[in-house]
Design an enzyme around this catalytic site. Structure first.
Site, PDB file in Angstrom:
ATOM      1  N   HIS A 166      12.508  20.850 -12.132  1.00 60.32           N
ATOM      2  CA  HIS A 166      13.926  21.056 -12.368  1.00 60.32           C
ATOM      3  C   HIS A 166      14.112  21.956 -13.588  1.00 60.32           C
ATOM      4  O   HIS A 166      13.204  22.127 -14.399  1.00 60.32           O
ATOM      5  CB  HIS A 166      14.639  19.726 -12.648  1.00 60.32           C
ATOM      6  CG  HIS A 166      14.607  18.764 -11.506  1.00 60.32           C
ATOM      7  ND1 HIS A 166      15.226  19.010 -10.302  1.00 60.32           N
ATOM      8  CD2 HIS A 166      14.059  17.510 -11.406  1.00 60.32           C
ATOM      9  CE1 HIS A 166      15.056  17.963  -9.495  1.00 60.32           C
ATOM     10  NE2 HIS A 166      14.340  17.045 -10.145  1.00 60.32           N
ATOM     11  N   CYS A 211      20.781  23.133 -11.397  1.00 60.89           N
ATOM     12  CA  CYS A 211      19.321  23.226 -11.338  1.00 60.89           C
ATOM     13  C   CYS A 211      19.004  24.382 -10.406  1.00 60.89           C
ATOM     14  O   CYS A 211      19.339  24.337  -9.216  1.00 60.89           O
ATOM     15  CB  CYS A 211      18.721  21.921 -10.820  1.00 60.89           C
ATOM     16  SG  CYS A 211      16.955  22.011 -10.462  1.00 60.89           S
ATOM     17  N   HIS A 214      17.167  23.790  -7.065  1.00 59.69           N
ATOM     18  CA  HIS A 214      17.854  22.909  -6.115  1.00 59.69           C
ATOM     19  C   HIS A 214      19.363  23.153  -6.066  1.00 59.69           C
ATOM     20  O   HIS A 214      20.118  22.275  -5.662  1.00 59.69           O
ATOM     21  CB  HIS A 214      17.572  21.442  -6.463  1.00 59.69           C
ATOM     22  CG  HIS A 214      16.121  21.117  -6.500  1.00 59.69           C
ATOM     23  ND1 HIS A 214      15.462  20.705  -7.635  1.00 59.69           N
ATOM     24  CD2 HIS A 214      15.172  21.176  -5.521  1.00 59.69           C
ATOM     25  CE1 HIS A 214      14.184  20.502  -7.367  1.00 59.69           C
ATOM     26  NE2 HIS A 214      13.974  20.796  -6.097  1.00 59.69           N
ATOM     27  N   MET A 219      22.712  20.496  -6.509  1.00 60.92           N
ATOM     28  CA  MET A 219      22.382  19.855  -7.779  1.00 60.92           C
ATOM     29  C   MET A 219      23.121  20.573  -8.903  1.00 60.92           C
ATOM     30  O   MET A 219      22.624  21.495  -9.544  1.00 60.92           O
ATOM     31  CB  MET A 219      20.866  19.873  -8.023  1.00 60.92           C
ATOM     32  CG  MET A 219      20.430  19.005  -9.174  1.00 60.92           C
ATOM     33  SD  MET A 219      18.614  18.802  -9.220  1.00 60.92           S
ATOM     34  CE  MET A 219      18.443  17.852 -10.743  1.00 60.92           C
TER      35      MET A 219
END
Length: 226
Positions: A166, A211, A214, A219
């Site tokens: 991440h 992120c 993602h 996210m």
């Protein structure tokens, strides 16, 4: 600490000029061990039904909390610290802003403990660190919490939890004017669980971030600095 803070206000009573007095109430509460303690109620507050209260008076311009235990002060504090302490406690009671109240209470607690005005006046003195998880415990690709409110000067620590790698990247079109996204965004990624990334925020406003690996999975996070 809060009890010491209240007691320290008593110093102001001895040095204040003669002024108009007003009556207020202290709530009598039985605490652990069967001891009875007095807790000052806000001006104009009536004694709660079923409870016992004691009347007292305080001088105009001085926080009413100082009058309740004015005979219990042990270690005198300097006049400048006493005035600052009174001002901060008044702010704690009267302000409608969470960050203003929190900072005032932190300063007042420090002054009551014997710290100087200069020490508690540092912008970093009342600062806190808030944590955000990268990935939920169940492995969902989310920030936990996704919405976070902090005060100016606070630090956010992002912790790599599950589903990595991440990172934290701020949207340059959704942050306060004058803030550079690259300077507050991560350079790289967090791969191992438990790795962290921290950043302090001194400019009020809304900060949208995501992120990068993602983002397509939704996210996204939002930070509000007050």
């Amino acid at each position: 600490m809060f009890k010491k803070l209240v007691v320290a206000l008593a110093l102001l009573a001895g040095s204040a000029a003669a002024a108009e007095e007003a009556e207020h109430l202290d709530l009598e509460v039985v605490v652990e061990g069967g001891r009875r303690e007095l807790f000052p109620l806000l001006p104009g507050t009536k004694c709660p039904a079923g409870h016992r209260c004691r009347a007292r008076s305080h001088r105009a311009g001085v926080s009413p909390m100082m009058s309740a235990l004015k005979n219990n002060i042990k270690n005198p504090i300097a006049e400048a610290e006493a005035i600052a302490l009174n001002n901060d406690l008044t702010t704690t009671v009267s302000s409608n802003d969470h960050c203003t109240r929190r900072a005032a209470m932190a300063r007042a607690a420090g002054l009551a403990a014997g710290l100087s005005v200069a020490t508690v006046g540092s912008p970093a003195y009342a600062a806190e660190t808030k944590e955000v998880l990268l990935g939920s415990d169940s492995g969902q690709l989310v920030f936990v919490p996704a919405q976070l409110k902090i005060c100016k000067g606070d630090t956010v620590k992002w912790i790599n939890n599950k589903g990595g790698p991440h990172n934290v990247v701020f949207d340059e079109d959704a942050i306060p004017s004058g803030v550079v996204a690259e300077k507050i965004s991560m350079d790289g990624q967090l791969g191992e669980e438990g790795e962290t990334y921290s950043m302090s925020f001194d400019v009020a406003g809304n900060y949208a971030y995501y992120c990068e690996p993602h983002r397509g999975a939704g996210m996204n996070g939002n930070l509000v600095v007050g």
